[in-house]
Scaffold this active site. Structure first.
Site: not given
Ligand code: FES
Ligand code: FES
Lengths: 174, 729
Positions: B469, B617, B691
């Site tokens: 992640t 980011n 998600e």
């Protein structure tokens, strides 16, 4: 069973149960855990290594079949882990969890030489070559390496960038 | 000291914008990326020890009472050290945040594939061979395995009725009333679940492939009967999770029990074919969707009722209707859930539980409504954006769906599309485009992190995981930004329960939860620096290791010499969740080619436009979106775990039978982020993004298939046979 091969330039002699796969020999007997086990079935590509320069699924091959072979794993792709291709994978975010990454890197290394050597793929127009590193050829040839994190855009960008930079390679492909 | 924050109020002071280092919100390399490309990141099964023993799980081939008649013979096999048939072994992986042992036991198999023994031997080859030799006899139970053969439970708290939907349907100018189905699916993370356990007589140390360590430690301790303070869990690198590693898994408990019995380290790796059975799958769903609209396509009624399944004693029910509660305005509503108790492998969270399949089916229904009302699909969504939460009336914390739709449509070139199907043909291929909206609830859960600052850099510690992640990257960026340090002077250490308890990875809450804890820890350090310099924290500029206050420059070196400053951040969800409805929004666009001859679908390009608050980011966030969109391709076209009709077993339980998207299946993916700062999301105004990319992605492809060739597929995946059968002649 005794067997000897060279891994990343270092000669190794092992006395192995004949059931030990090349992948397990690398991971558990030589402590080279860079090569990953995603399925142990030849279905994911995480275990891809180079044997005499050609890629294979190390999980589908018994270690004792490799007597005398030259084996390259991800640990042997460069001295410092920062070859142009490895750096491009980081820059283009060609990984998330990183578990498929060693297999992708070994596969990509082999794909470049397969194209340079004029090996056709399922999407090639002719069987005679030569072939260029197009996105379509690359995607087809890299499809034995599954990435569930789905980093294909980054993986492809990294490989295409290196393939283009590699002048010798580009000439061979012309 | 700790900086505590309970998120009760909005944070309109956008502090991150005024900081000097200039790394937060910018692209940056994953620091762990360098280890991963070198093969130097160590995963759960990669710790070596000379006296390591190897365990191999044995599965039940049928449902019922289990015995192993040749146990003694197997125990005597070459290299075998033990065959565990321990009642503490777990039936299936724990659900996310369970915090206690799941159902345990080996004497009765509740589903085909349940682990009923662990064979431990000196080598992996011996363990595997002996495991295959172990005979498992089952006195079969006659239990239901098909969701439509039982009377389902109807949890009352999951049933919402507002107004009169039947009446709205009968008075509607346009309506949709259809059934959509999705099959069982699996996470199929590339690293199989694996554990290496050590027992020193007092402390159990387990290296696992797990997502939520503070919960996993308690689940493991409860399973094996230890005090959690004698259990340490490590997972510094995790080869993907996607929900399947939220709870403690069978390999972990079995490895721990074996290590405790034998006094030697034990490694247990789930075989890939175990992975498909022993860990939780995404439930199949049957969704009845009703839409009633007026002459302009404004929704007057909305119905979404879903049937899912799970094993007895599993609380989880795929929350299919979660997104439908807030996606669209409509004054007459009926949403409800039914759960069939059947004996397929356990169901649990898989990437975006609920919206992944719920929004996908719903957005196909919206496409059907757009066609019948003759309203452009983008315009239809725009017309139905609610002002406030359509059920509670609460304001949205921030709602950028309109921007996501408009910006996405522009970037994709949506206006050039043919509204009617079957308008564009290239040889045997029909070409078409489709779109869908994306919705996902946003969550924060309790998390802690600590930062230690010395004159040569900072170290961040939390038991938080990075499952791909980007935790390593963004936590480093947050600390670097607050403390004014280059990223090269930040060390991020994760995945060890000896560190402060983070949120764990799941539900897209990692960045906003543990990230906020890192932020608070950084703020506490800033406060301490300000105190030393005799200024207010807000007057302090920290950049490249230098503190500047009103033109006075002090290097960190002078400020600290040999001292260490610590900051400890602790965040908890608070009243914000009562006061506002918070979610992430987006829009998906896809172009496909459909073979008129074979029904094969090729996705030619996809574009996603996403609003998830501050993007910490963009590079790692984009990769997360690529992941979600690609999962949408799998959901729409290939992924289906097939269950045998007689005993419910997972038929295609390997990567040859369960078809994940491979490189050649994935076209160029274009990701756009909509500018958004959600003040209710905490001091960084950032929400989860892991998600959102899957929610509705598959619908854009299914809708594109219809636009291309006129085949409306309501049963996923849209395999060639289904597409051909639905195609007009
Ligand atoms: S581990 Fe060899 S192909 Fe999957
Ligand atoms: S990076 Fe996770 S599987 Fe490829």
């Amino acid at each position: 069973m005794k067997t000897s091969f060279t891994v990343n330039g270092t000669p190794c002699s092992l006395d192995l149960d004949p059931r030990v796969t090349l992948l397990d020999a690398l991971r558990d007997h030589l402590d080279l855990t860079g090569s990953k086990k995603g399925c142990d079935h030849g279905q994911c590509g995480a275990c891809t290594v180079l044997v005499d320069g050609r890629r294979i699924n190390a999980c589908l091959s018994l270690a004792v079949m490799h007597d005398g072979d030259q084996i390259t794993t991800v640990e042997g792709l460069s001295e410092n882990g920062r070859s142009p291709l490895q750096s491009a994978f980081v820059r283009h975010d060609g990984m998330q969890c990183g578990y498929c990454t060693p297999g992708q890197l070994c596969s990509a290394t082999a794909v470049m030489s397969e194209i340079a050597d004029g090996w056709p793929s399922h999407v090639s127009d002719t069987l005679a070559g030569p072939y260029a590193m197009t996105r379509e050829e690359l995607a087809e040839r890299m499809s034995g390496n599954i990435c569930r994190c789905s980093c294909y855009p980054g993986i492809n960008a990294a490989i295409l960038e290196i393939a283009e930079e590699d002048v010798g390679y580009a000439e061979a492909a012309e | 000291m700790t900086f505590d924050l309970k998120i009760d109020e909005p944070h309109p002071d956008h502090r991150a914008d005024g900081l000097a280092q200039g790394v937060l919100g910018h692209e940056s390399d994953r620091p762990d990326g360098w280890l991963k490309v070198a093969g130097a990141a160590t995963y759960a099964a990669e710790e070596q020890a000379d006296d390591m023993l190897h365990g191999f799980l044995v599965r039940a081939p049928k449902i019922g009472a289990v015995t192993c008649p040749n146990l003694d013979a197997v125990r005597a096999m070459d290299g075998v050290r033990s065959v565990l048939r321990d009642p503490r072994m777990i039936r299936n992986a724990a659900q996310g945040t369970a915090n206690e042992a799941p159902v345990q036991g080996v004497d009765r198999a509740a589903y085909v594939g349940q682990p009923v023994a662990l064979v431990v031997a000196a080598t992996f080859e011996q363990a595997r061979h002996a495991a295959q030799a172990l005979v498992v006899s089952v006195e079969e139970d006659d239990v239901p395995v098909l969701p439509d053969t039982v009377t389902p439970e109807e949890p009352e708290d999951q049933n919402t009725r507002i107004g009169d939907l039947d009446r709205a349907m009968s008075e509607a100018a346009f309506k949709v009333d259809a059934i959509y189905t999705t099959p069982s699916m699996v996470s199929a993370a590339m690293e199989p679940h694996a554990a290496t356990a050590h027992w020193d007589g007092e402390t159990l140390t387990l290296r696992g492939s797990l997502q939520m360590l503070k919960f996993n430690r308690n689940e493991l301790a409860d399973s094996v009967g230890l005090d959690p303070k004698h259990v340490r869990v490590l997972a510094p690198y995790v080869g993907g999770g996607f929900g399947s590693k939220l709870g403690i898994s069978a390999d972990c408990v079995a490895a721990a029990l074996a290590a405790m019995e034998l006094g030697q380290p034990v490694r247990v790796v789930q075989h890939r074919r175990h992975v498909f059975e022993v860990n939780t799958r995404r439930s199949e769903t049957r969704q009845h969707i009703r839409l009633a609209a007026d002459a302009e396509g404004r929704l007057t009624g909305l119905g979404h009722e879903a049937l899912v399944s799970n094993l007895p004693e599993e609380e989880f029910a795929e929350p299919v209707i979660q997104g439908s509660h807030f996606a669209y305005a409509a004054s007459n509503r009926h949403l409800g859930m039914k759960v069939a108790r059947i004996h397929r492998p356990a169901a649990g969270s898989v990437r975006a539980p609920g919206e992944s399949v719920g929004v996908t089916a719903f957005e196909v229904a919206m496409d059907e409504l757009a066609l019948s009302a003759e309203v452009d699909p983008v315009e239809l969504r725009l017309r139905n954006i609610p002002e406030t939460d359509p059920e509670s009336g609460k304001p949205f914390s921030s709602h950028r769906l309109e921007a996501a739709l408009r910006q996405g449509a522009d970037a994709f070139g949506w206006s050039r599309r043919h509204a009617a199907p079957r308008q564009q043909r290239e040889g045997e291929w029909w070409i078409g485009t489709g779109m869908a909206a994306a919705f996902r609830v946003n969550m924060v859960i309790e998390a802690e992190a600590r930062i230690t600052l010395t004159h040569d850099g900072a170290t961040i510690r939390s038991d938080m995981t990075d499952i791909g992640t980007g935790s390593y990257a963004i936590f480093g960026q947050i600390a670097a930004e607050l403390l004014g340090l280059p990223l090269s002077q930040i060390d991020v250490q994760l995945g060890d329960t000896r560190f402060p308890p983070g949120s764990g990875s799941g539900g897209s809450f990692g960045a906003a939860s543990t990230g906020t804890a890192v932020w608070l820890a950084g703020m506490e350090i800033r406060q301490q620096i300000a105190d030393r310099l005799g200024c207010a924290e807000a007057e302090l500029t920290l950049k490249d290791g230098v503190a500047t206050v009103a033109n006075q420059r002090t290097t960190l070196h002078d400020l600290l010499s040999d001292e260490t400053i610590e900051g400890h951040g602790h965040v908890k969800p608070g009243d914000a969740f009562e006061k506002v409805r918070q979610a992430t929004f987006g829009a998906h666009f896809a172009e496909v080619a459909v073979s008129d001859v074979t029904g094969e679908v090729r996705v030619r390009r996809m574009l996603g436009s996403f609003a998830a608050g501050r993007i910490l980011n963009p590079r790692t966030a984009r990769s997360q979106c690529h992941g979600g969109m690609t999962w949408g391709i799998g959901m729409a076209l290939t992924e289906e775990l097939t269950h045998d009709r007689r005993d419910g077993h997972a038929v295609n339980r390997d990567l040859a039978g369960y078809h994940l998207p491979v490189n050649a299946d994935v076209p160029p993916l274009d990701v756009h982020f909509v500018e958004e700062l959600d003040d209710w999301a905490g001091p960084m105004q950032a929400k989860g993004i892991g998600e959102l990319g899957i929610c509705g992605a598959g619908a854009s492809i299914l809708n594109a298939i219809y636009n291309a060739c006129g085949a409306r597929v309501r049963d996923m995946p849209a395999t060639p046979d289904r597409v051909l059968a639905a195609m007009p002649l």
